[in-house]
Design an enzyme around this catalytic site. Structure first.
Site, PDB file in Angstrom:
ATOM      1  N   TRP A  93       0.872  -1.171   0.000  1.00 28.30           N
ATOM      2  CA  TRP A  93       0.000   0.000   0.000  1.00 28.30           C
ATOM      3  C   TRP A  93       0.909   1.221   0.000  1.00 28.30           C
ATOM      4  O   TRP A  93       1.881   1.289   0.757  1.00 28.30           O
ATOM      5  CB  TRP A  93      -0.909  -0.076   1.235  1.00 28.30           C
ATOM      6  CG  TRP A  93      -1.294   1.194   1.926  1.00 28.30           C
ATOM      7  CD1 TRP A  93      -0.768   1.661   3.105  1.00 28.30           C
ATOM      8  CD2 TRP A  93      -2.294   2.136   1.532  1.00 28.30           C
ATOM      9  NE1 TRP A  93      -1.381   2.821   3.471  1.00 28.30           N
ATOM     10  CE2 TRP A  93      -2.327   3.154   2.525  1.00 28.30           C
ATOM     11  CE3 TRP A  93      -3.160   2.228   0.452  1.00 28.30           C
ATOM     12  CZ2 TRP A  93      -3.193   4.223   2.460  1.00 28.30           C
ATOM     13  CZ3 TRP A  93      -4.022   3.304   0.390  1.00 28.30           C
ATOM     14  CH2 TRP A  93      -4.039   4.278   1.379  1.00 28.30           C
ATOM     15  N   ASP A 112       3.934  -5.257   4.186  1.00 27.57           N
ATOM     16  CA  ASP A 112       3.774  -6.096   5.368  1.00 27.57           C
ATOM     17  C   ASP A 112       4.913  -7.110   5.417  1.00 27.57           C
ATOM     18  O   ASP A 112       5.471  -7.482   4.376  1.00 27.57           O
ATOM     19  CB  ASP A 112       2.435  -6.837   5.318  1.00 27.57           C
ATOM     20  CG  ASP A 112       1.251  -5.916   5.595  1.00 27.57           C
ATOM     21  OD1 ASP A 112       1.450  -4.888   6.281  1.00 27.57           O
ATOM     22  OD2 ASP A 112       0.139  -6.215   5.125  1.00 27.57           O
TER      23      ASP A 112
HETATM   24  N1  ABN Z   1      -1.478  -4.021   6.114  1.00 28.28           N
HETATM   25  C1  ABN Z   1      -1.673  -4.334   7.454  1.00 28.28           C
HETATM   26  C2  ABN Z   1      -2.911  -5.137   7.678  1.00 28.28           C
HETATM   27  C3  ABN Z   1      -2.846  -6.503   7.563  1.00 28.28           C
HETATM   28  C4  ABN Z   1      -3.982  -7.268   7.760  1.00 28.28           C
HETATM   29  C5  ABN Z   1      -5.161  -6.633   8.047  1.00 28.28           C
HETATM   30  C6  ABN Z   1      -5.210  -5.269   8.163  1.00 28.28           C
HETATM   31  C7  ABN Z   1      -4.095  -4.518   7.976  1.00 28.28           C
END
Ligand code: ABN
Length: 168
Positions: A93, A112
């Site tokens: 993102w 992530d």
């Molecule tokens: N990008 C972080 C995230 C992961 C899983 C669910 C919500 C947010």
């Protein structure tokens, strides 16, 4: 008319009489040494790197302006590195945050870190520019580990991709 060859010969003879062969070799040697040392001299390159102020384990840190997740800085990683044993997601993102050091906007990638278990430390939900999940490309409440070996999200990084605004 000037005899070019004769003039040049006279000049060369004059130089030869005034200089020794050893002196010429010494000068050539010094020139070669100087040319090889110049690239090694310390040059101030620090100005190229942007200043990066703030506490990297706090949600207030400028790079975290559009983040949703656990800070990798609190989980054994850093704003730009995943903790050992996790894998950085290829999907991400993107946000735009202002660096208070130079007041310029930077493009930040919130990758992530996937694997292990959920870190559970330093949850942040700053969400600047976040849009509802009906627009997934503009939503940060998304598991970016879906394309990775493990779909477990451990934490989220905040990597500087580049400057969004030109210098003023
Ligand atoms: N990008 C972080 C995230 C992961 C899983 C669910 C919500 C947010």
């Amino acid at each position: 008319m000037i005899d070019f060859d004769k003039t040049l010969e006279r000049f060369a003879r004059g130089v030869a009489q005034r200089t020794s062969r050893r002196g010429v070799l010494t000068r050539i040697g010094l020139l070669m040494f100087g040319a090889s040392v110049v690239p090694l001299l310390p040059i101030g390159r620090a100005a190229a790197a942007p200043q990066d102020p703030g506490n990297k384990t706090s949600c207030d840190y400028w790079r975290y302006c559009a983040l949703d997740g656990f800070l990798c800085s609190c989980c054994g990683g850093s704003p730009s590195q995943c903790p050992p044993g996790t894998e950085m997601s290829a999907l991400t993102w993107i946000g735009t945050c202002t660096n208070p050091a130079d007041n310029r906007k930077y493009i930040i990638s919130y990758n992530d870190c996937c694997g292990a278990s959920s870190c559970g430390r330093c949850i942040c939900n700053t969400n600047m520019g976040d849009r509802p999940p009906v627009r997934p490309q503009s939503n940060n409440d998304t598991n970016w580990c879906v394309g990775s070996t493990s779909t477990v999200v451990n934490c989220t990084t905040a990597i500087i991709i580049g400057v969004a605004t030109p210098p003023r």
